[in-house]
Write a protein that holds these residues in place. Structure first.
Motif, PDB file in Angstrom:
ATOM      1  N   VAL A   1       2.752  16.075  -8.270  1.00  0.00           N
ATOM      2  CA  VAL A   1       2.570  17.260  -6.985  1.00  0.00           C
ATOM      3  C   VAL A   1       1.942  17.117  -6.098  1.00  0.00           C
ATOM      4  O   VAL A   1       1.450  17.291  -4.858  1.00  0.00           O
ATOM      5  N   PHE A   2       2.845  15.368  -5.879  1.00  0.00           N
ATOM      6  CA  PHE A   2       2.607  15.212  -4.116  1.00  0.00           C
ATOM      7  C   PHE A   2       4.076  14.291  -3.535  1.00  0.00           C
ATOM      8  O   PHE A   2       4.090  13.907  -4.817  1.00  0.00           O
ATOM      9  N   ASP A   3       3.337  13.531  -2.329  1.00  0.00           N
ATOM     10  CA  ASP A   3       4.784  12.257  -2.787  1.00  0.00           C
ATOM     11  C   ASP A   3       4.243  11.417  -2.296  1.00  0.00           C
ATOM     12  O   ASP A   3       3.021  11.031  -2.089  1.00  0.00           O
ATOM     13  N   ALA A   4       4.696   9.981  -2.890  1.00  0.00           N
ATOM     14  CA  ALA A   4       4.369   8.759  -2.378  1.00  0.00           C
ATOM     15  C   ALA A   4       5.270   7.740  -1.330  1.00  0.00           C
ATOM     16  O   ALA A   4       6.351   8.097  -1.999  1.00  0.00           O
ATOM     17  N   GLN A   5       4.695   7.234  -0.413  1.00  0.00           N
ATOM     18  CA  GLN A   5       5.378   6.722  -0.073  1.00  0.00           C
ATOM     19  C   GLN A   5       4.823   5.191   0.484  1.00  0.00           C
ATOM     20  O   GLN A   5       3.884   5.069   0.715  1.00  0.00           O
ATOM     21  N   ALA A   6       6.114   4.578   0.224  1.00  0.00           N
ATOM     22  CA  ALA A   6       5.153   3.238   0.804  1.00  0.00           C
ATOM     23  C   ALA A   6       4.959   2.876   2.754  1.00  0.00           C
ATOM     24  O   ALA A   6       5.621   3.309   3.385  1.00  0.00           O
TER      25      ALA A   6
ATOM     26  N   VAL B   1       0.601  -1.502  -0.018  1.00  0.00           N
ATOM     27  CA  VAL B   1      -0.049   0.395  -0.306  1.00  0.00           C
ATOM     28  C   VAL B   1       0.906   1.239   0.390  1.00  0.00           C
ATOM     29  O   VAL B   1       1.354   1.557   0.826  1.00  0.00           O
ATOM     30  N   ILE B   2       0.633   2.177  -0.612  1.00  0.00           N
ATOM     31  CA  ILE B   2       1.125   3.588  -1.500  1.00  0.00           C
ATOM     32  C   ILE B   2       0.587   4.251  -1.180  1.00  0.00           C
ATOM     33  O   ILE B   2      -0.718   5.111  -1.093  1.00  0.00           O
ATOM     34  N   THR B   3       0.948   5.379   0.535  1.00  0.00           N
ATOM     35  CA  THR B   3       0.603   6.904   0.384  1.00  0.00           C
ATOM     36  C   THR B   3       0.861   7.545  -0.498  1.00  0.00           C
ATOM     37  O   THR B   3       2.243   8.010  -0.899  1.00  0.00           O
ATOM     38  N   LEU B   4      -0.250   8.306  -0.881  1.00  0.00           N
ATOM     39  CA  LEU B   4      -0.044   9.864  -1.468  1.00  0.00           C
ATOM     40  C   LEU B   4       0.110  11.112  -0.745  1.00  0.00           C
ATOM     41  O   LEU B   4      -1.784  11.348  -0.260  1.00  0.00           O
TER      42      LEU B   4
END
Lengths: 228, 228
Positions: free
Chosen positions: B92-97, B59-62
């Motif tokens: 235009v946003f961060d993506a983090q696992a 799952v990736i958090t945007l």
DNA sequence: CGGACCGTTGACTCTTGTCAAAGCCAGTGG
DNA sequence: CCACTGGCTTTGACAAGAGTCAACGGTCCG
């Protein structure tokens, strides 16, 4: 309040006309013009998605109603914006004119049919929806994280940016919507909206004429207040 | 906190490989697999948008970060979801696992080039973004109009619906994200999230195991609490 | 002139945020 | 094997920002 609302079937009276000058027009240019009166409903949440509309004049309010009457405005559509794009068979929100307006009606089925073979049209749809997505997420950041003052300030700056493009007097914004619309957009009550606007006036950051026209007196301060 | 974060340029080490079995693959199937560790950043707000990613696992958090540290989570991307679609030149946003994950890397330029002539690919992009838009607006309604309890309830139901599709045990939801992630998604503090979950447990609407697994005991009640 | 609608303002309430402390769990190292 | 540490969650007491309720004022329009 909804006495002027038109039945949800009404827009079917505005069919897409035969392609008179088809060769010169892409799928997004065709379509008859429909005039809508102030407060007239263009379509309702749950209606079959028969048409996509392009705003030609005026401002259209897109909103989602909860069963107990709470309302979230999802976006204000200005001239040039498209309404009703998407993949679902029904509309998923209400569209209502804030003031007298004109919209161009495009048949959904014709549009989809054409997009299935015309990559440039499909890409235009992709880009239009992407822009909507960016706007929706930006609003989400405001509503989820910002204080009332920050939301109002960001909202005003947003309007300035939009109006700049349509070549209005710099630093002056028309508010074609009511306080309740602003509140329902930003997740605030009309009282809070009113208080924040009053506060901005007291701080000499803006000036308000007739309650509907806002003059930005100190843009730098307003940007600070908008909280990045 | 960000000690495990990878520099924003790192993902350029995962180029799209040459088209070995190109004939059988559409533009959205190609691309190398990249493994990301828990809490690893996939890209940052402002980085050039070189790749679009498809979540394969995890799952990736945007999220979008304000300058003072406030954070709004825009979406959780589950397997099958695309990340980084859009028309802007930068992310235009961060993506983090949130946890160890795998993503498929698709070159933006190749994708755009192919979509310019392949209407069916362009339509797929259109549909993917439309789905994101619907999700974003639905979240906006929650955050803008609902109480803390309603937001949490709606969030849990949303997760149930997603997990149902991936064939998990009915009525049981894994929470791969932390309380702070839920809070930042819903515009609440971790304390409020915790209190509402406790309250739902006290009301015998849900049961929580290890803080990460939620069993829905009374779905009807949860739907009522979600406020339509 | 009178009424409806909208916006403003004030007093008070309440939901949610803030601050602080303690508990829990997992991983680490002695 | 167990104490220690750090990260995360839970809980409590209190504060504050925004909501609610109510009254008033202005404007438009019949």
């Amino acid at each position: 309040m909804f006495s002027e609302t038109v039945s949800s079937a009404d827009y079917s009276k505005f069919p897409v006309p035969s392609m008179r000058h088809a060769a010169a027009e892409s799928g997004l240019e065709r379509g008859s013009i429909r005039r809508v009166k102030a407060k007239e409903q263009i379509f309702c949440d749950g209606d079959p998605r028969t048409h996509v509309f392009r705003v030609e004049q005026g401002v259209i309010t897109l909103s989602k109603l909860l069963s107990d009457g709470r309302r979230q405005i999802i976006d204000f559509a200005y001239p040039g914006d498209y309404i009703g794009l998407g993949v679902l068979p029904d509309y998923v929100f209400d569209a209502q004119a804030t003031c007298a307006a004109k919209v161009r009606c495009l048949s959904t089925s014709a549009l989809e049919q054409e997009a299935a073979t015309d990559a440039s049209l499909a890409l235009k749809l992709y880009k239009a929806v992407s822009a909507e997505l960016t706007a929706a997420r930006s609003l989400l950041v405001s509503v989820g994280q910002k204080t009332a003052m920050e939301r109002i300030s960001a909202f005003l700056l947003n309007l300035v940016a939009r109006n700049q493009k349509s070549g209005a007097e710099a630093g002056v914004v028309r508010l074609p919507m009511r306080r309740s619309d602003i509140g329902d957009l930003l997740g605030l009550t009309i009282e809070t909206v009113s208080r924040m606007i009053t506060k901005l006036r007291m701080m000499r950051v803006i000036d308000v004429v007739n309650g509907t026209e806002v003059r930005i007196l100190n843009r730098g301060r307003l940007e600070e207040l908008a909280g990045e």
